[in-house]
Enzyme design. Structure first.
Site, mmCIF file in Angstrom:
data_model
loop_
_atom_site.group_PDB
_atom_site.id
_atom_site.type_symbol
_atom_site.label_atom_id
_atom_site.label_comp_id
_atom_site.label_asym_id
_atom_site.label_seq_id
_atom_site.Cartn_x
_atom_site.Cartn_y
_atom_site.Cartn_z
ATOM 1 N N GLN A 1 40.114 19.114 -33.371
ATOM 2 C CA GLN A 1 40.811 20.113 -32.553
ATOM 3 C C GLN A 1 42.199 20.395 -33.137
ATOM 4 O OE1 GLN A 1 39.436 21.288 -29.310
ATOM 5 N NE2 GLN A 1 40.927 22.823 -29.877
ATOM 6 N N PHE A 2 42.263 21.282 -34.155
ATOM 7 C CA PHE A 2 43.547 21.567 -34.796
ATOM 8 C C PHE A 2 44.541 22.205 -33.839
ATOM 9 C CE2 PHE A 2 41.785 25.780 -35.278
ATOM 10 C CZ PHE A 2 42.891 26.617 -35.279
ATOM 11 N N THR A 3 44.066 22.832 -32.773
ATOM 12 C CA THR A 3 44.976 23.516 -31.857
ATOM 13 C C THR A 3 45.870 22.548 -31.079
ATOM 14 O OG1 THR A 3 43.308 23.640 -30.098
ATOM 15 C CG2 THR A 3 43.454 25.517 -31.625
#
Length: 147
Positions: free
Chosen positions: A78-80
Site C-alpha cells: 500500500q504505497f499510499t
C-alpha cells in the site's frame, strides 16, 4: 516502513475476478515502504507484527499475538500510506519507495513473517486490488519503523 494492522475475522483480496489471497482469523496488513527503509526496518516490523499482543485471552485481555492464536496474515502492499496531504488537495507520494525497492522489501517482509511460522497470504504487488475484510473489535493500529 508503515504498516496498518487490523485484527480480522476474515479477509480476502481479488485482482479482477481472481481471488489472490484469503485468510480466516488473523491480521489484515496494509504495508507501506519508504525510500529510507532498510532490511533492519523490514525485520523489526515483521518481528513487531508477529509478536503484537492484540488477541484476547479468556479474561478478555489483549495478551495473545497472531502467533499464539495460530492466526494467519493477509499482507497487501500500500504505497499510499506515504501520501503527504499537507499541501493542496492531491496527495504527494514522493516519500514512497520506488517500485523496485518497495517490491523487494515487501517480499522480504512477507518472507520474514513466514520464517516466524506464520501463514502469509498476499495481494499482487502493483495491481489494482479489491480488499475486503471483517475488522474484529474493531482493532486497528498504525506502526511506523521510523518512529
Amino acid at each position: 516502513m508503515k504498516v496498518v494492522v487490523q485484527r480480522c475475522k476474515e479477509a480476502r483480496v481479488t485482482v479482477g475476478d481472481e481471488m489472490v489471497g484469503q485468510i480466516a482469523e488473523g491480521l489484515m496488513l496494509l504495508v507501506g515502504i519508504t525510500h529510507e527503509d532498510t532490511e533492519q526496518d523490514v525485520n523489526w516490523m515483521a518481528d513487531k507484527v508477529a509478536g503484537l499482543r492484540i488477541f484476547e485471552d479468556e479474561a478478555e485481555k489483549m495478551n495473545f499475538s497472531v502467533q499464539d492464536v495460530n492466526g494467519a496474515i493477509l499482507s497487501v502492499s500500500q504505497f499510499t500510506l506515504y501520501g503527504d496531504c499537507r499541501k493542496g488537495r492531491r496527495p504527494n507520494f514522493m516519500s514512497a519507495a520506488r517500485p523496485d525497492q518497495a517490491e523487494r522489501f515487501y517480499e522480504l517482509f512477507n518472507e520474514r513473517l513466514r520464517s516466524l511460522g506464520l501463514t502469509v497470504e498476499t495481494g499482487r504487488f502493483g495491481a489494482m486490488m479489491d480488499v475486503s475484510f471483517t475488522n474484529w473489535g474493531p482493532v486497528t493500529l498504525i506502526i511506523d519503523s521510523q518512529g
